[in-house]
Enzyme design. Sequence first.
Site, short mmCIF file in Angstrom:
data_model
loop_
_atom_site.label_atom_id
_atom_site.label_comp_id
_atom_site.label_asym_id
_atom_site.label_seq_id
_atom_site.Cartn_x
_atom_site.Cartn_y
_atom_site.Cartn_z
N ASP A 220 15.22 3.73 -0.20
CA ASP A 220 14.66 2.60 0.54
C ASP A 220 15.36 2.33 1.87
OD1 ASP A 220 12.99 2.26 -1.68
OD2 ASP A 220 14.43 0.94 -2.66
N LYS B 194 12.95 5.53 5.28
CA LYS B 194 12.52 6.92 5.59
C LYS B 194 11.05 6.96 5.99
CE LYS B 194 13.67 8.00 1.37
NZ LYS B 194 14.29 6.74 0.94
N GLY C 228 8.68 4.91 -2.87
CA GLY C 228 7.78 3.95 -2.24
C GLY C 228 8.14 3.91 -0.78
N HIS C 229 7.29 4.48 0.07
CA HIS C 229 7.60 4.58 1.50
C HIS C 229 6.64 3.70 2.29
CE1 HIS C 229 9.52 8.81 0.71
NE2 HIS C 229 10.12 7.83 0.09
N THR C 230 7.19 2.75 3.00
CA THR C 230 6.36 1.78 3.71
C THR C 230 6.18 2.19 5.17
OG1 THR C 230 7.56 0.17 2.39
CG2 THR C 230 6.09 -0.71 4.08
N THR D 170 12.03 3.65 -12.66
CA THR D 170 10.80 3.05 -12.14
C THR D 170 9.67 3.15 -13.16
OG1 THR D 170 10.17 5.15 -11.16
CG2 THR D 170 11.41 3.63 -9.76
N ARG E 224 10.66 24.06 -20.01
CA ARG E 224 9.62 25.08 -19.81
C ARG E 224 8.48 25.09 -20.83
NH1 ARG E 224 13.96 29.32 -20.21
NH2 ARG E 224 14.72 27.56 -21.39
N GLN F 261 13.87 9.19 -2.21
CA GLN F 261 15.09 8.59 -2.77
C GLN F 261 16.25 8.68 -1.76
OE1 GLN F 261 13.34 10.93 -5.25
NE2 GLN F 261 12.21 9.05 -5.48
N THR G 166 18.34 9.69 -10.20
CA THR G 166 17.01 10.14 -10.55
C THR G 166 17.14 11.58 -11.08
OG1 THR G 166 14.71 10.24 -9.84
CG2 THR G 166 16.37 10.97 -8.23
N ARG H 189 10.82 -5.02 -7.91
CA ARG H 189 12.08 -5.61 -8.39
C ARG H 189 12.94 -6.06 -7.21
NH1 ARG H 189 14.41 -0.84 -12.14
NH2 ARG H 189 13.48 0.37 -10.46
N VAL I 78 15.04 -1.92 14.61
CA VAL I 78 15.17 -3.36 14.84
C VAL I 78 13.96 -4.13 14.31
CG1 VAL I 78 16.77 -3.21 16.80
CG2 VAL I 78 14.31 -3.01 17.22
N GLY I 79 13.24 -3.50 13.37
CA GLY I 79 12.09 -4.15 12.77
C GLY I 79 11.27 -3.10 12.04
P1 GDP Z 1 11.86 4.23 2.16
O1 GDP Z 1 11.73 4.32 0.67
O2 GDP Z 1 13.13 4.82 2.65
O3 GDP Z 1 10.67 4.76 2.91
O4 GDP Z 1 11.95 2.67 2.49
P2 GDP Z 1 11.01 1.49 1.90
O5 GDP Z 1 9.73 1.54 2.64
O6 GDP Z 1 10.99 1.51 0.43
O7 GDP Z 1 11.87 0.22 2.29
C1 GDP Z 1 12.25 -0.03 3.61
C2 GDP Z 1 11.71 -1.42 4.01
O8 GDP Z 1 12.31 -1.81 5.23
C3 GDP Z 1 10.22 -1.42 4.28
O9 GDP Z 1 9.71 -2.66 3.91
C4 GDP Z 1 10.13 -1.23 5.80
O10 GDP Z 1 8.94 -1.76 6.35
C5 GDP Z 1 11.33 -1.99 6.24
N1 GDP Z 1 11.97 -1.51 7.49
C6 GDP Z 1 12.18 -0.25 7.90
N2 GDP Z 1 12.94 -0.23 9.01
C7 GDP Z 1 13.22 -1.51 9.31
C8 GDP Z 1 13.99 -2.14 10.33
O11 GDP Z 1 14.59 -1.52 11.21
N3 GDP Z 1 14.06 -3.53 10.29
C9 GDP Z 1 13.42 -4.26 9.34
N4 GDP Z 1 13.54 -5.58 9.37
N5 GDP Z 1 12.68 -3.68 8.37
C10 GDP Z 1 12.60 -2.33 8.35
P1 IMO Z 2 12.44 5.89 -2.22
O1 IMO Z 2 11.88 7.26 -1.90
C1 IMO Z 2 15.08 3.36 -4.62
C2 IMO Z 2 15.97 4.68 -8.69
C3 IMO Z 2 15.43 3.77 -9.76
C4 IMO Z 2 16.48 3.97 -10.84
C5 IMO Z 2 16.82 5.46 -10.69
C6 IMO Z 2 16.08 6.35 -11.69
O2 IMO Z 2 11.46 4.79 -2.07
O3 IMO Z 2 13.72 5.68 -1.49
P2 IMO Z 2 13.55 7.17 -11.84
O4 IMO Z 2 12.28 6.40 -11.96
O5 IMO Z 2 13.62 8.05 -10.62
O6 IMO Z 2 13.92 7.92 -13.09
O7 IMO Z 2 14.69 6.05 -11.68
O8 IMO Z 2 16.46 5.82 -9.38
N1 IMO Z 2 14.97 5.16 -7.70
C7 IMO Z 2 14.82 4.65 -6.48
N2 IMO Z 2 15.45 3.62 -5.87
N3 IMO Z 2 14.18 4.09 -3.92
C8 IMO Z 2 13.55 5.15 -4.50
O9 IMO Z 2 12.74 5.97 -3.81
C9 IMO Z 2 13.85 5.44 -5.84
N4 IMO Z 2 13.42 6.39 -6.72
C10 IMO Z 2 14.12 6.21 -7.85
O10 IMO Z 2 15.38 2.44 -9.34
O11 IMO Z 2 17.64 3.25 -10.54
MG MG Z 3 11.29 3.10 -0.97
#
Ligand code: GDP
Ligand code: IMO
Ligand code: MG
Length: 425
Positions: free
Chosen positions: A12, A15, A39-41, A128, A142, A224, A239, A303, A414-415
Amino acid sequence: MNCCVVGLQWGDEGKGKVVDILAEKAEIVVRYGGGANAGHTVIIGDQRFALHLMPSGAVRPGTVCVIANGVVVDPEVLLTEIDGLAEKGISMDGRLLISENAHMVLDYHKQEDQLREAALGRQKIGTTARGIGPCYADKIGRSYALRMADLRDPAALREKLERIVAYKNKLFGALYDAAPMDAGRLFDTCRRWSDRLGGHIVNTTEYLYAALDNRKNILFEGAQGALLDLDHGTFPYVTSSNCSALGLGSGCGVPSKWVDTFLGIVKAYATRVGAGPFPTEQDNATGDWIRQRGHEFGTTTGRPRRCGWFDAVAVAYTARLGGVDQIGMMHLDTLAGRDELKICRAYRLDGRETSFFPCDGEQLGRVECIYETVPGWSEDLSQVRRYADLPETVRHYLATVQRYVGVPITMVGVGPKRDQIIYRD
Ligand code: GDP
Ligand code: IMO
Ligand code: MG
């Protein structure tokens, strides 16, 4: 230029946003590991996309999206994403390639993930619940695994499903007293998946080699974060894949020597979802403040994320592990409004100071963090677009992190929006 984007913390890091930005210049975006646990936003204007399996490049209609062999594919989630994108006017027709060797997540994997976690009680990993661990376990084992290629041969698939379901029913019945599953119902589901996804299933390694020969710009999207890597993360609270940059070669068949840049992504602080050691965690008002300011709630599970100070010991380790050339630090804007900020520069373990990250859970649970305290800032950074326009305190924060981590920070977030990024020459 080929570039690989990897998370250097516990996931998170942002990325998805960075991949979307870099995908402007990429022809192909490749997911090489993990599954729907990610979960990539991506935020474009008023539209918000939360992608789990689809590479974040999907939102750029010109890019080809590859889901490579290292990914565990839940076809149900993938179809929901394809439909969700179509509703927003984005078609994946002719530009989504799924590896025939990618393993398939079925209902029984998700069921096992949930049953096992429930049975573990306080010892649970906090997964998750997307069936990731059980699917990778079947891959390693396998004999009871199914791959995307299995969707091509219905007669063989039916036979395999009957054998697998008989085995799982015995196992889940004995261990968890679970109701038996019906192989026929799973088979019907697979036929539906095959009808809709069959045309996308190819040998992605062959495709990527041709793309490399033709000097296409390829962007590799890690899922991850490296601290969740099965071999090099905080085991067992990890993971079930090599989600650090080390998983790239096995995950898609492209050795790292063909990648020009490894870009590590971090947040300006640290977060973690699920259980496991987290030395800089602030389970207090400071952590609550970061969570509220950064909207730190899971993209996949909703969560609340655990929050803490930036851990330079951990990131120096993962940057090394990933052969990272550059770092992008997101969420600098989130930290505005505090007099002081802390950066963990070293640990004290058994009375000795160390700057090496011990991923052993027991040791990590005992370390004491040694912090450098730096001045905070109150300025709103969300409109800043040039490095030189960042307040001196922010530049000092970045320089301090860079000094401890040992890798240049070339990108600053920065956002959450596409244009809220600052490049440093
Ligand atoms: P990922 O799993 O690495 O793709 O990240 P996630 O999408 O799960 O979580 C990153 C969160 O931070 C998302 O809600 C993004 O929209 C937000 N985000 C990313 N870069 C920035 C930033 O520079 N500033 C702020 N405030 N939010 C950001
Ligand atoms: P992104 O790509 C944050 C964490 C879970 C748990 C552990 C094992 O969005 O960064 P799993 O379901 O993989 O067996 O869970 O890994 N986890 C993540 N935490 N971002 C993720 O992906 C994650 N993928 C798995 O919360 O602690
Ligand atoms: Mg994520």
